[in-house]
Each structure stands twice: as structure tokens, then as C-alpha cells.
Design a protein around this motif. Structure first.
Motif, PDB file in Angstrom:
ATOM      1  N   TYR A   1      35.589  36.538  35.718  1.00 32.55           N
ATOM      2  CA  TYR A   1      34.666  37.053  36.685  1.00 32.55           C
ATOM      3  C   TYR A   1      33.125  36.979  36.609  1.00 32.55           C
ATOM      4  CZ  TYR A   1      39.114  39.384  38.104  1.00 32.55           C
ATOM      5  OH  TYR A   1      40.438  39.358  38.523  1.00 32.55           O
TER       6      TYR A   1
ATOM      7  N   GLY B   1      28.307  33.132  46.250  1.00 35.22           N
ATOM      8  CA  GLY B   1      28.905  31.982  46.193  1.00 35.22           C
ATOM      9  C   GLY B   1      28.087  30.800  46.725  1.00 35.22           C
TER      10      GLY B   1
ATOM     11  N   THR C   1      35.234  33.237  39.026  1.00 38.41           N
ATOM     12  CA  THR C   1      34.239  32.494  38.893  1.00 38.41           C
ATOM     13  C   THR C   1      34.436  31.052  39.421  1.00 38.41           C
ATOM     14  OG1 THR C   1      33.328  33.684  37.017  1.00 38.41           O
ATOM     15  CG2 THR C   1      32.678  31.474  37.189  1.00 38.41           C
TER      16      THR C   1
ATOM     17  N   ALA D   1      34.958  33.989  51.766  1.00 41.46           N
ATOM     18  CA  ALA D   1      34.480  32.759  52.117  1.00 41.46           C
ATOM     19  C   ALA D   1      34.492  32.251  53.433  1.00 41.46           C
ATOM     20  CB  ALA D   1      35.239  31.399  50.957  1.00 41.46           C
TER      21      ALA D   1
ATOM     22  N   GLU E   1      36.501  29.915  41.835  1.00 39.01           N
ATOM     23  CA  GLU E   1      36.549  30.097  43.177  1.00 39.01           C
ATOM     24  C   GLU E   1      35.263  30.312  43.768  1.00 39.01           C
ATOM     25  OE1 GLU E   1      40.774  32.076  43.621  1.00 39.01           O
ATOM     26  OE2 GLU E   1      39.153  33.365  43.316  1.00 39.01           O
ATOM     27  N   LEU E   2      34.263  30.696  43.249  1.00 37.91           N
ATOM     28  CA  LEU E   2      33.146  30.974  43.825  1.00 37.91           C
ATOM     29  C   LEU E   2      31.784  29.731  43.616  1.00 37.91           C
ATOM     30  CD1 LEU E   2      32.461  34.690  42.905  1.00 37.91           C
ATOM     31  CD2 LEU E   2      32.906  33.880  45.411  1.00 37.91           C
TER      32      LEU E   2
ATOM     33  N   GLY F   1      31.765  35.159  49.215  1.00 35.48           N
ATOM     34  CA  GLY F   1      32.420  33.994  49.008  1.00 35.48           C
ATOM     35  C   GLY F   1      31.420  33.013  49.636  1.00 35.48           C
ATOM     36  N   PRO F   2      31.800  31.619  48.995  1.00 38.74           N
ATOM     37  CA  PRO F   2      31.045  30.316  49.429  1.00 38.74           C
ATOM     38  C   PRO F   2      31.120  30.219  50.884  1.00 38.74           C
ATOM     39  CG  PRO F   2      32.731  30.011  47.774  1.00 38.74           C
ATOM     40  CD  PRO F   2      33.009  31.457  48.163  1.00 38.74           C
TER      41      PRO F   2
ATOM     42  N   VAL G   1      29.985  40.964  46.616  1.00 39.28           N
ATOM     43  CA  VAL G   1      30.324  39.414  46.144  1.00 39.28           C
ATOM     44  C   VAL G   1      30.681  38.746  47.369  1.00 39.28           C
ATOM     45  CG1 VAL G   1      32.089  38.044  44.999  1.00 39.28           C
ATOM     46  CG2 VAL G   1      31.528  40.128  43.851  1.00 39.28           C
TER      47      VAL G   1
ATOM     48  N   MET H   1      39.728  35.274  45.357  1.00 37.00           N
ATOM     49  CA  MET H   1      38.418  34.537  45.747  1.00 37.00           C
ATOM     50  C   MET H   1      37.387  35.235  45.046  1.00 37.00           C
ATOM     51  SD  MET H   1      36.760  32.155  46.989  1.00 37.00           S
ATOM     52  CE  MET H   1      37.553  31.427  48.257  1.00 37.00           C
ATOM     53  N   LEU H   2      37.747  36.326  44.172  1.00 31.89           N
ATOM     54  CA  LEU H   2      36.560  36.750  43.209  1.00 31.89           C
ATOM     55  C   LEU H   2      36.219  35.941  42.060  1.00 31.89           C
ATOM     56  CD1 LEU H   2      37.549  40.755  43.228  1.00 31.89           C
ATOM     57  CD2 LEU H   2      35.637  39.617  44.465  1.00 31.89           C
TER      58      LEU H   2
END
Length: 218
Positions: A24, A169, A4, A204, A6-7, A187-188, A185, A1-2
Motif C-alpha cells: 500500500y 492515482g 500500489t 478508479a 493498482e494506483l 483511484g486512477p 485514496v 484498488m487500494l
């Protein structure tokens, strides 16, 4: 999930040409300056060039007290409110709010981002509709001045960067008065409780309550 892809929904920023080249998102940080300079020269008549290397969309609202240092691109329908301070290397998307006494430096803000009240955002990427509550800030340099590493579930990812703030995200909500430490970082669609000190990776669709207490949204 790190990673690009995926975010972010990369269709929500004109900086996708840069972000698509990265695995990333933090890898874009050293390249923002040159990207803005090259991309700015391609912008059409809907943008005005104001001063050196500053392109501002004609529909953007810029307060007379706002300060913008290039290179910078300010997108369509974006608001730079009273005493907004853009220190350079800022790619600011469409419909963004940069508020009272908010400072930006070496950032990409996707469309509809809100940093509306007393925020500092440096060496960071904020995804579509990310929102930082009043007084929440990004810390972008470690106190010992060593290179930033991103940590996820026991794994470490060296960034090679002395300055790296946060990667948020899409649709992340950061509560008032929070500090996002170097290498954070999120997540969304995750939420950070007010007055939090956050470091490392937040998955996320999570609610970050405090260190060690992260709940999945239902």
C-alpha cells in the motif's frame, strides 16, 4: 484498488525503487527521508547539489523566491514558481509544476504532476499527471490526533501513521477549493468536483460529486 500497483504506473517515477517494496502506497511515507538521502548520492552530473541534501536537475526552473529545504530531489524540467515552499522530504519528479505559494512536505510527486496554485500537500503520494486545482489542499492530521485509517467499502486499513494525507492515482483531477481529508485514496483517472470534502476511497474512473454521490465515468 487500494494497492500500489493498482494506483500507479511505476515507470513514471524514479522513486519506483521505493514504491515497489510496498503493498500500500502509504507505507512509503516514513521512508521518504532516508530514500532521498541515499538516492540523491547516486545522481549524476545532470543534477546540482544546492545546500544540504538538496539535488536539483540542471534543467529545472527555480524561482528566486522559492524556498527548498532538504532532503529534496527536484527532477528534470520541473518548475518551482514564485514562493513555492518545499519543507523537506520531497521527491519531485520530471516535468512537475509547483506553483505560487504551494507547500510540499514528505511527499512523492510522480512525473507531470501539477500543484500550481495555493496548494498544500503533506504526507502524500501523487501519481502521474495528477492535478490539484487552485486552493485545493490535503489535510494530513485528524482533529483528534488519532492514527489514520483508510476506509474502503466498510473495511478499515490501519496505517499506523499519525500523519497521512492523500494517495492520488494516475491522472486524478481535484477541483478547485477541495479538501482531501486524512486517509483519502483516489483511484486512477477519477475527478473530484470543486469545493468537495473527500474522505475514504474513491474508485478508479469515477466522478466524485459529494459524499454518497459518486458516478462511474462512461
Amino acid at each position: 484498488m487500494l494497492k500500489t500497483a493498482e494506483l500507479f504506473d511505476l515507470s513514471k517515477t524514479e522513486a519506483r525503487e521505493l514504491l515497489e517494496t510496498t503493498e500500500y502506497a502509504w507505507e512509503v511515507l516514513p521512508a521518504i527521508h532516508d530514500f532521498i538521502l541515499s538516492y540523491g548520492e547516486t545522481l549524476g552530473s545532470e543534477y546540482e547539489k544546492r545546500g544540504e541534501d538538496v539535488w536539483i536537475h540542471k534543467t529545472a526552473k527555480v524561482a528566486s523566491t522559492a524556498s527548498v529545504t532538504g532532503p529534496a530531489i527536484i527532477g528534470e524540467e520541473t518548475e518551482l514558481r514564485h514562493c513555492a515552499f518545499i519543507r523537506g522530504n520531497a521527491f519531485v519528479g520530471r516535468g512537475v509544476v509547483v506553483g505560487n505559494s504551494t507547500e510540499l512536505k514528505n511527499v512523492i510527486l510522480f512525473d507531470k504532476v501539477q500543484v500550481p496554485h495555493y496548494n498544500y500537500v503533506g504526507d502524500s503520494v501523487l501519481g502521474y499527471r495528477a492535478h490539484m486545482g487552485a486552493g485545493s489542499i490535503v489535510s494530513n492530521v485528524k482533529s483528534d490526533k488519532t492514527l489514520v485509517k483508510v476506509k474502503e467499502e466498510g473495511a478499515e486499513y490501519p496505517t499506523g501513521l499519525k500523519k497521512m494525507g492523500a494517495i492520488l492515482g494516475d491522472c486524478v483531477e481535484v477541483g478547485c477549493g477541495s479538501v482531501l481529508n486524512p486517509g483519502t485514496v483516489v483511484g486512477p483517472e477519477s475527478n473530484i468536483y470543486p469545493l468537495s470534502s473527500v474522505r475514504g476511497f474513491v474508485p478508479a474512473h469515477s466522478i466524485y460529486k459529494k459524499e454518497g454521490e459518486v458516478a462511474q465515468k462512461r
